[in-house]
Design a protein around this motif. Sequence first.
Motif, PDB file in Angstrom:
ATOM      1  N   MET A   1      71.016  23.792   8.732  1.00 39.26           N
ATOM      2  CA  MET A   1      69.772  23.365   8.166  1.00 39.26           C
ATOM      3  C   MET A   1      69.046  22.457   9.157  1.00 39.26           C
ATOM      4  O   MET A   1      69.639  21.559   9.733  1.00 39.26           O
ATOM      5  CB  MET A   1      70.044  22.618   6.868  1.00 39.26           C
ATOM      6  N   SER A   2      67.788  22.703   9.359  1.00 40.94           N
ATOM      7  CA  SER A   2      66.978  21.943  10.311  1.00 40.94           C
ATOM      8  C   SER A   2      66.142  20.899   9.578  1.00 40.94           C
ATOM      9  O   SER A   2      65.508  21.195   8.574  1.00 40.94           O
ATOM     10  CB  SER A   2      66.065  22.905  11.066  1.00 40.94           C
ATOM     11  N   ILE A   3      66.184  19.685  10.090  1.00 40.12           N
ATOM     12  CA  ILE A   3      65.376  18.610   9.511  1.00 40.12           C
ATOM     13  C   ILE A   3      64.234  18.325  10.478  1.00 40.12           C
ATOM     14  O   ILE A   3      64.456  18.042  11.653  1.00 40.12           O
ATOM     15  CB  ILE A   3      66.213  17.333   9.293  1.00 40.12           C
ATOM     16  N   MET A   4      63.013  18.417   9.980  1.00 35.57           N
ATOM     17  CA  MET A   4      61.837  18.170  10.812  1.00 35.57           C
ATOM     18  C   MET A   4      61.436  16.707  10.683  1.00 35.57           C
ATOM     19  O   MET A   4      61.258  16.208   9.577  1.00 35.57           O
ATOM     20  CB  MET A   4      60.677  19.068  10.379  1.00 35.57           C
ATOM     21  N   ASN A   5      61.323  16.034  11.794  1.00 34.80           N
ATOM     22  CA  ASN A   5      60.822  14.666  11.806  1.00 34.80           C
ATOM     23  C   ASN A   5      59.391  14.680  12.320  1.00 34.80           C
ATOM     24  O   ASN A   5      59.046  15.453  13.195  1.00 34.80           O
ATOM     25  CB  ASN A   5      61.677  13.784  12.719  1.00 34.80           C
ATOM     26  N   SER A   6      58.597  13.825  11.792  1.00 37.87           N
ATOM     27  CA  SER A   6      57.213  13.722  12.246  1.00 37.87           C
ATOM     28  C   SER A   6      57.175  13.085  13.628  1.00 37.87           C
ATOM     29  O   SER A   6      57.887  12.134  13.915  1.00 37.87           O
ATOM     30  CB  SER A   6      56.403  12.859  11.278  1.00 37.87           C
ATOM     31  N   ILE A   7      56.325  13.634  14.463  1.00 34.26           N
ATOM     32  CA  ILE A   7      56.078  13.045  15.768  1.00 34.26           C
ATOM     33  C   ILE A   7      55.100  11.898  15.559  1.00 34.26           C
ATOM     34  O   ILE A   7      54.051  12.072  14.948  1.00 34.26           O
ATOM     35  CB  ILE A   7      55.482  14.071  16.745  1.00 34.26           C
ATOM     36  N   THR A   8      55.438  10.739  16.078  1.00 31.03           N
ATOM     37  CA  THR A   8      54.614   9.560  15.837  1.00 31.03           C
ATOM     38  C   THR A   8      53.634   9.326  16.988  1.00 31.03           C
ATOM     39  O   THR A   8      53.779   9.873  18.087  1.00 31.03           O
ATOM     40  CB  THR A   8      55.485   8.303  15.678  1.00 31.03           C
ATOM     41  N   GLU A   9      52.676   8.466  16.732  1.00 33.90           N
ATOM     42  CA  GLU A   9      51.738   8.011  17.750  1.00 33.90           C
ATOM     43  C   GLU A   9      52.510   7.379  18.916  1.00 33.90           C
ATOM     44  O   GLU A   9      52.190   7.593  20.084  1.00 33.90           O
ATOM     45  CB  GLU A   9      50.804   7.000  17.093  1.00 33.90           C
ATOM     46  N   ARG A  10      53.512   6.604  18.580  1.00 32.73           N
ATOM     47  CA  ARG A  10      54.359   5.963  19.594  1.00 32.73           C
ATOM     48  C   ARG A  10      55.058   7.008  20.464  1.00 32.73           C
ATOM     49  O   ARG A  10      55.110   6.878  21.680  1.00 32.73           O
ATOM     50  CB  ARG A  10      55.374   5.067  18.884  1.00 32.73           C
ATOM     51  N   ASP A  11      55.590   8.064  19.844  1.00 32.57           N
ATOM     52  CA  ASP A  11      56.238   9.138  20.593  1.00 32.57           C
ATOM     53  C   ASP A  11      55.269   9.749  21.606  1.00 32.57           C
ATOM     54  O   ASP A  11      55.618   9.961  22.767  1.00 32.57           O
ATOM     55  CB  ASP A  11      56.731  10.251  19.657  1.00 32.57           C
ATOM     56  N   ASN A  12      54.053  10.033  21.167  1.00 33.44           N
ATOM     57  CA  ASN A  12      53.055  10.624  22.048  1.00 33.44           C
ATOM     58  C   ASN A  12      52.652   9.677  23.166  1.00 33.44           C
ATOM     59  O   ASN A  12      52.442  10.105  24.301  1.00 33.44           O
ATOM     60  CB  ASN A  12      51.823  11.075  21.256  1.00 33.44           C
ATOM     61  N   ALA A  13      52.535   8.392  22.855  1.00 33.61           N
ATOM     62  CA  ALA A  13      52.183   7.404  23.876  1.00 33.61           C
ATOM     63  C   ALA A  13      53.260   7.349  24.955  1.00 33.61           C
ATOM     64  O   ALA A  13      52.959   7.319  26.156  1.00 33.61           O
ATOM     65  CB  ALA A  13      51.980   6.032  23.239  1.00 33.61           C
ATOM     66  N   LEU A  14      54.510   7.332  24.551  1.00 36.91           N
ATOM     67  CA  LEU A  14      55.620   7.287  25.507  1.00 36.91           C
ATOM     68  C   LEU A  14      55.686   8.566  26.345  1.00 36.91           C
ATOM     69  O   LEU A  14      55.910   8.522  27.559  1.00 36.91           O
ATOM     70  CB  LEU A  14      56.945   7.058  24.781  1.00 36.91           C
ATOM     71  N   PHE A  15      55.471   9.693  25.712  1.00 36.64           N
ATOM     72  CA  PHE A  15      55.455  10.973  26.415  1.00 36.64           C
ATOM     73  C   PHE A  15      54.355  10.975  27.470  1.00 36.64           C
ATOM     74  O   PHE A  15      54.584  11.344  28.633  1.00 36.64           O
ATOM     75  CB  PHE A  15      55.256  12.115  25.419  1.00 36.64           C
ATOM     76  N   GLU A  16      53.162  10.558  27.092  1.00 32.03           N
ATOM     77  CA  GLU A  16      52.034  10.517  28.033  1.00 32.03           C
ATOM     78  C   GLU A  16      52.327   9.606  29.216  1.00 32.03           C
ATOM     79  O   GLU A  16      52.006   9.939  30.355  1.00 32.03           O
ATOM     80  CB  GLU A  16      50.753  10.076  27.323  1.00 32.03           C
ATOM     81  N   ALA A  17      52.920   8.449  28.979  1.00 26.64           N
ATOM     82  CA  ALA A  17      53.256   7.529  30.067  1.00 26.64           C
ATOM     83  C   ALA A  17      54.243   8.190  31.031  1.00 26.64           C
ATOM     84  O   ALA A  17      54.084   8.109  32.257  1.00 26.64           O
ATOM     85  CB  ALA A  17      53.828   6.226  29.515  1.00 26.64           C
ATOM     86  N   GLY A  18      55.257   8.844  30.494  1.00 25.46           N
ATOM     87  CA  GLY A  18      56.239   9.521  31.337  1.00 25.46           C
ATOM     88  C   GLY A  18      55.632  10.643  32.153  1.00 25.46           C
ATOM     89  O   GLY A  18      55.952  10.812  33.343  1.00 25.46           O
ATOM     90  N   ILE A  19      54.745  11.398  31.539  1.00 27.97           N
ATOM     91  CA  ILE A  19      54.075  12.493  32.251  1.00 27.97           C
ATOM     92  C   ILE A  19      53.253  11.946  33.411  1.00 27.97           C
ATOM     93  O   ILE A  19      53.266  12.494  34.518  1.00 27.97           O
ATOM     94  CB  ILE A  19      53.175  13.293  31.277  1.00 27.97           C
ATOM     95  N   LYS A  20      52.540  10.854  33.177  1.00 30.19           N
ATOM     96  CA  LYS A  20      51.697  10.279  34.237  1.00 30.19           C
ATOM     97  C   LYS A  20      52.547   9.817  35.424  1.00 30.19           C
ATOM     98  O   LYS A  20      52.217  10.088  36.573  1.00 30.19           O
ATOM     99  CB  LYS A  20      50.882   9.084  33.726  1.00 30.19           C
ATOM    100  N   LEU A  21      53.635   9.108  35.147  1.00 30.02           N
ATOM    101  CA  LEU A  21      54.480   8.627  36.237  1.00 30.02           C
ATOM    102  C   LEU A  21      55.171   9.779  36.963  1.00 30.02           C
ATOM    103  O   LEU A  21      55.290   9.768  38.188  1.00 30.02           O
ATOM    104  CB  LEU A  21      55.513   7.622  35.724  1.00 30.02           C
ATOM    105  N   GLY A  22      55.628  10.768  36.226  1.00 32.58           N
ATOM    106  CA  GLY A  22      56.260  11.932  36.852  1.00 32.58           C
ATOM    107  C   GLY A  22      55.285  12.700  37.725  1.00 32.58           C
ATOM    108  O   GLY A  22      55.621  13.121  38.840  1.00 32.58           O
ATOM    109  N   ALA A  23      54.067  12.875  37.243  1.00 33.87           N
ATOM    110  CA  ALA A  23      53.042  13.567  38.032  1.00 33.87           C
ATOM    111  C   ALA A  23      52.745  12.788  39.304  1.00 33.87           C
ATOM    112  O   ALA A  23      52.664  13.366  40.399  1.00 33.87           O
ATOM    113  CB  ALA A  23      51.774  13.749  37.201  1.00 33.87           C
ATOM    114  N   LEU A  24      52.592  11.486  39.176  1.00 33.60           N
ATOM    115  CA  LEU A  24      52.316  10.630  40.331  1.00 33.60           C
ATOM    116  C   LEU A  24      53.424  10.782  41.373  1.00 33.60           C
ATOM    117  O   LEU A  24      53.158  11.016  42.553  1.00 33.60           O
ATOM    118  CB  LEU A  24      52.210   9.177  39.868  1.00 33.60           C
ATOM    119  N   TYR A  25      54.650  10.659  40.927  1.00 30.64           N
ATOM    120  CA  TYR A  25      55.797  10.730  41.839  1.00 30.64           C
ATOM    121  C   TYR A  25      55.807  12.057  42.600  1.00 30.64           C
ATOM    122  O   TYR A  25      55.926  12.090  43.820  1.00 30.64           O
ATOM    123  CB  TYR A  25      57.094  10.554  41.047  1.00 30.64           C
ATOM    124  N   HIS A  26      55.680  13.152  41.884  1.00 26.64           N
ATOM    125  CA  HIS A  26      55.812  14.466  42.510  1.00 26.64           C
ATOM    126  C   HIS A  26      54.549  14.886  43.259  1.00 26.64           C
ATOM    127  O   HIS A  26      54.637  15.657  44.217  1.00 26.64           O
ATOM    128  CB  HIS A  26      56.230  15.509  41.483  1.00 26.64           C
TER     129      HIS A  26
END
Length: 121
Positions: A1-26
């Motif tokens: 059985m799969s339990i769906m959790n809501s993606i939060t604003e905080r989750d998206n903010a953290l994801f965006e920060a990681g994407i920016k730093l990863g893009a910069l690095y590479h």
Amino acid sequence: MSIMNSITERDNALFEAGIKLGALYHQFSGSPVNMRTIDSLEKAISDSISVQPYVESIEVSIDREMVSYRLNSEFGYCELEGRMLNVTLYMKYKDTMVKASLKYDKHLDYPLMKIEEISNI
């Protein structure tokens, strides 16, 4: 059985920060740099990342001592390495502010990306 959790604003903010730093690095690792071009490369990195969505501000510095040490004696330049970067990124996604960084960790001998602070505004 799969339990769906809501993606939060905080989750998206953290994801965006990681994407920016990863893009910069590479995107910028391997760029040619010398003592004369460090300032313009720092500005290019900062300007490039600052136009991306949700970026409030970014501070970029390149370790001049490390660049000086790595300069090729024949050609007078070296390649930018992740260990040379010191970056602090401030991201605002909706009501969440994230401070993230990319800094060389001497103990780990690794350019480490991490979340420094998260706050609701």
